[in-house]
Design an enzyme around this catalytic site. Structure first.
Site, PDB file in Angstrom:
ATOM      1  N   HIS A  76       0.819  -1.218   0.000  1.00 41.50           N
ATOM      2  CA  HIS A  76       0.000   0.000   0.000  1.00 41.50           C
ATOM      3  C   HIS A  76       0.854   1.269   0.000  1.00 41.50           C
ATOM      4  O   HIS A  76       0.498   2.266  -0.599  1.00 41.50           O
ATOM      5  CB  HIS A  76      -0.985  -0.019   1.167  1.00 41.50           C
ATOM      6  CG  HIS A  76      -2.196  -0.846   0.859  1.00 41.50           C
ATOM      7  ND1 HIS A  76      -2.915  -1.507   1.807  1.00 41.50           N
ATOM      8  CD2 HIS A  76      -2.797  -1.133  -0.307  1.00 41.50           C
ATOM      9  CE1 HIS A  76      -3.913  -2.161   1.240  1.00 41.50           C
ATOM     10  NE2 HIS A  76      -3.859  -1.949  -0.054  1.00 41.50           N
TER      11      HIS A  76
ATOM     12  N   CYS B 217      -8.816  -3.124 -11.049  1.00 39.99           N
ATOM     13  CA  CYS B 217      -8.354  -2.018 -10.210  1.00 39.99           C
ATOM     14  C   CYS B 217      -7.065  -2.331  -9.448  1.00 39.99           C
ATOM     15  O   CYS B 217      -6.637  -1.552  -8.618  1.00 39.99           O
ATOM     16  CB  CYS B 217      -9.448  -1.569  -9.251  1.00 39.99           C
ATOM     17  SG  CYS B 217      -9.996  -2.863  -8.161  1.00 39.99           S
TER      18      CYS B 217
HETATM   19  C1  PEP Z   1      -6.072  -5.589  -5.160  1.00 37.69           C
HETATM   20  O1  PEP Z   1      -5.950  -6.475  -4.318  1.00 37.69           O
HETATM   21  O2  PEP Z   1      -5.720  -5.714  -6.357  1.00 37.69           O
HETATM   22  C2  PEP Z   1      -6.648  -4.280  -4.806  1.00 37.69           C
HETATM   23  C3  PEP Z   1      -7.022  -3.428  -5.717  1.00 37.69           C
HETATM   24  O3  PEP Z   1      -6.781  -3.984  -3.516  1.00 37.69           O
HETATM   25  P1  PEP Z   1      -5.610  -3.699  -2.449  1.00 37.69           P
HETATM   26  O4  PEP Z   1      -4.360  -3.385  -3.207  1.00 37.69           O
HETATM   27  O5  PEP Z   1      -6.086  -2.541  -1.634  1.00 37.69           O
HETATM   28  O6  PEP Z   1      -5.540  -4.964  -1.690  1.00 37.69           O
END
Ligand code: PEP
Ligand code: MG
Length: 600
Positions: free
Chosen positions: A208, A518
């Site tokens: 993140h 995403c």
């Molecule tokens: C993913 O897992 O691809 C996602 C978009 O969510 P995060 O990166 O917040 O886990």
């Protein structure tokens, strides 16, 4: 406190030291030149701040408040009889409390603040390091391991120091953050001071912190082994976030060579105009671009660049913003704000995607395997009040606003049905109280393998789906996305990943349901031909990627992308897929990449 970093006063580091190039992995594109600021701490990150003699008294007071808070926490935990998590060790916490009380730890911290004129965090680190070194040298194994307790106690006081009276970070100009690993909440705090770049020892493309770094347009390189042995605060370095390298003690020629790239890179997004009309590939397939965004300001930039709405709002960021569980009122306000800024395009708000450690006591709730633990929708279904409150805020905010709800970490139909019931129940309650609310659409994150196998049923049960490639890769390949040690196994182009992505997109397309990619793959121009070839027509990404991805979409033909997928169909190893994509990109689309882009 009028804090000032010691960066400004650091001794000039550009001496005759030889230029050294460290190889790591690029996790946020761009080039930056600046001076290192070393961040320390695990839970709470900080650095040395030189304080004025007149600030010492206030700093000691701040320390005193934190120590009292830490002791109170420990007393509370130690006396808790019941409770699954606390059962494991009230004795340990009691011992920790005694460690603070019985020893002269606090006096030592105070002495360090007074004699060295430093912030409390730094004093704690310095004193703790000395203790830890002494304990580690003891022969008796049992006694030796006490160092872990000392570290633990220090972390707790540091965390307590991180309350509302915490000193604000005050980075100098062109600061390059160096850390073993960087916590997202630290980076959010640092964002105000706009660090020039980030380098870390651990982390991965989908951590993140690096997702945020890309959002900030802040170049980052990770996987740099033992960086604190190579650098210190004040050192001049170049961070090359295109090729994953960090140059220590750069020569004048090297600085000149990288300066142009760094200047070009510091141009902020938003400078170029929004493309006219819908974004299409060369052969006319419409591809809609959305933003992964949790701030109205960032979305304004994204919209100016052509974003059609917010494809992913990671609501758990509210825990950082409000330093704990956000209330219904705080959530309602935040959701209204983001939905108002998204307007007609709408916002897909994902319910809290976080682990138990954010809700329960930080030190007491360590799970052995948090990525497989009590997190995301599981946490909401276990601690129902948390999810109910969020749903209420979402229902209320969606009156007259375009809000969709996304459920993270769905493994099958049961979670979706349970959440639907909750939504229904909360809507009835709101109606009975005469409160206005909307009817948000409900979608599932497809990010764990079982959801791929259940995709037909999930598409039927939901209004749309979001493909979270970050976690999908992690869970499909059983590779911790944040663990640098296994980064070589985190392969976005593994044939199994492509098969899963294809299955999900084809199923949703066939059913006429929206499927929005995403994960970080969607924000990488390099993967875009692949995703389009696999059937993606909706991509959501950080604001900084929009221009590059839009340029790629407009520069390729969907037909060519389809041919690429056909040619990959016959290969069966990840290396072959990577090589095939690399060759195709070099041959067909190299002109769409920056001149200094290095094709592996
Ligand atoms: C993913 O897992 O691809 C996602 C978009 O969510 P995060 O990166 O917040 O886990
Ligand atoms: Mg995820």
């Amino acid at each position: 406190m009028n804090a000032k970093t010691n960066l400004d006063g650091a001794a000039p580091a550009v001496k005759a030291a030889p230029e050294v190039r460290l190889k790591g992995s690029a996790v946020s594109r761009g080039v930056a030149i600046g001076k290192i600021v070393c961040l320390h701490g695990t839970n709470r990150q900080f650095y040395r701040i030189d304080i004025k003699p007149s600030e010492i008294e206030a700093e000691i007071k701040r320390l005193g408040v934190a120590v009292t808070l830490a002791k109170r926490q420990l007393t509370r935990i130690a006396s808790r009889k019941a409770g699954r998590i606390a059962d494991s060790g009230p004795g340990i916490f009691e011992a920790h409390r005694m460690l603070i009380e019985d020893s002269s730890l606090q006096t030592k911290f105070e002495k360090e603040i007074t004699e060295q004129n430093v912030n409390a965090e730094w004093a704690i680190k310095h004193v703790t390091d000395t203790y830890v070194a002494k304990y580690k040298a003891i022969d008796d194994e049992h006694l030796r391991d006490r160092y872990i307790d000392i570290e633990d106690v220090a972390e707790r006081i540091l965390a307590a120091l991180g309350g509302s009276s915490a000193p604000k970070f005050a980075l100098g100009k062109n600061a390059i953050i160096a850390a073993k690993e960087l916590r997202p909440s630290t980076l959010i705090e640092l964002a105000e001071d706009a660090p020039t770049a980030i380098i870390t020892e651990n982390g991965g493309w989908t951590s993140h912190s690096f997702i945020i770094a890309r959002e900030m347009g802040c170049p980052a390189v990770t996987g740099l082994k033992k960086i604190f042995r190579r650098i210190k605060t004040g050192d001049m370095v170049i961070v090359d976030g295109f090729n994953g390298q960090v140059i220590l003690n750069p020569s004048k020629e090297t600085i000149d060579r990288f300066s142009a790239a760094a200047d070009a890179d510091s141009a902020k997004p938003g400078s170029s105009a929004k493309p006219h009309g819908p974004l299409k590939t060369l052969d006319g397939t419409t591809v809609r671009i959305y933003a992964n965004s949790d701030s109205p300001a960032a979305y304004r930039k994204a919209k100016a660049l052509g974003a059609n709405g917010i494809g992913l709002y990671r609501s758990e960021f509210l825990f950082d913003r409000f330093r704990g569980v956000p209330t219904e009122a705080e959530q309602y306000k935040a959701y209204c704000l983001i939905a108002d800024s998204a307007g007609e395009g709408g916002v897909k708000i994902r319910t809290f995607d976080l682990g138990a450690e954010r809700l329960l006591d930080q030190n007491a709730s360590k799970e052995k395997n948090p990525a497989l633990g009590l997190r995301a929708v599981r946490l909401g279904l276990r601690f129902k009040q948390l999810l109910r409150t969020q749903i209420r805020a979402l229902l209320r905010a969606s009156a007259n606003r375009h809000i969709d709800i996304v459920i993270p970490m769905v493994s099958g139909l049961s979670e979706i049905r349970s959440v639907k019931e909750m939504v229904h129940h909360e809507a009835e309650l709101l109606a009975s109280k005469g409160k206005s609310f909307g009817s948000p659409r409900l979608g599932a994150m497809i990010e764990i393998p079982s959801a791929v196998f259940m995709i037909n049923e999930l598409v039927e049960e939901t209004d749309f789906i979001c493909l979270g490639t970050n976690d999908l890769i992690q869970y499909l390949l059983a590779v911790d996305r944040d663990n640098e040690a296994v980064a070589d196994w985190y392969r976005s182009l593994h044939p199994s990943v492509l098969k899963a992505v294809r299955t999900v997109l084809e199923t949703a397309n066939r059913a006429g349901k929206s499927a929005i990619v995403c994960g970080e793959m969607a924000g990488s121009p390099y993967y875009v031909p692949m995703l389009i070839g696999l059937g993606a027509t909706e991509l959501s990404m950080n604001v900084h990627s929009i221009e590059k991805v839009a340029r790629m979409v407009a520069g390729i033909a969907a037909d060519e992308a389809g041919q690429l997928i056909d040619s990959i169909g016959s290969v069966s190893t990840v290396e072959e897929v990577e090589e095939t994509l690399n060759q195709a990109v070099k041959k067909n689309w190299a002109h769409l990449f920056p001149p200094n882009f290095s094709f592996a």
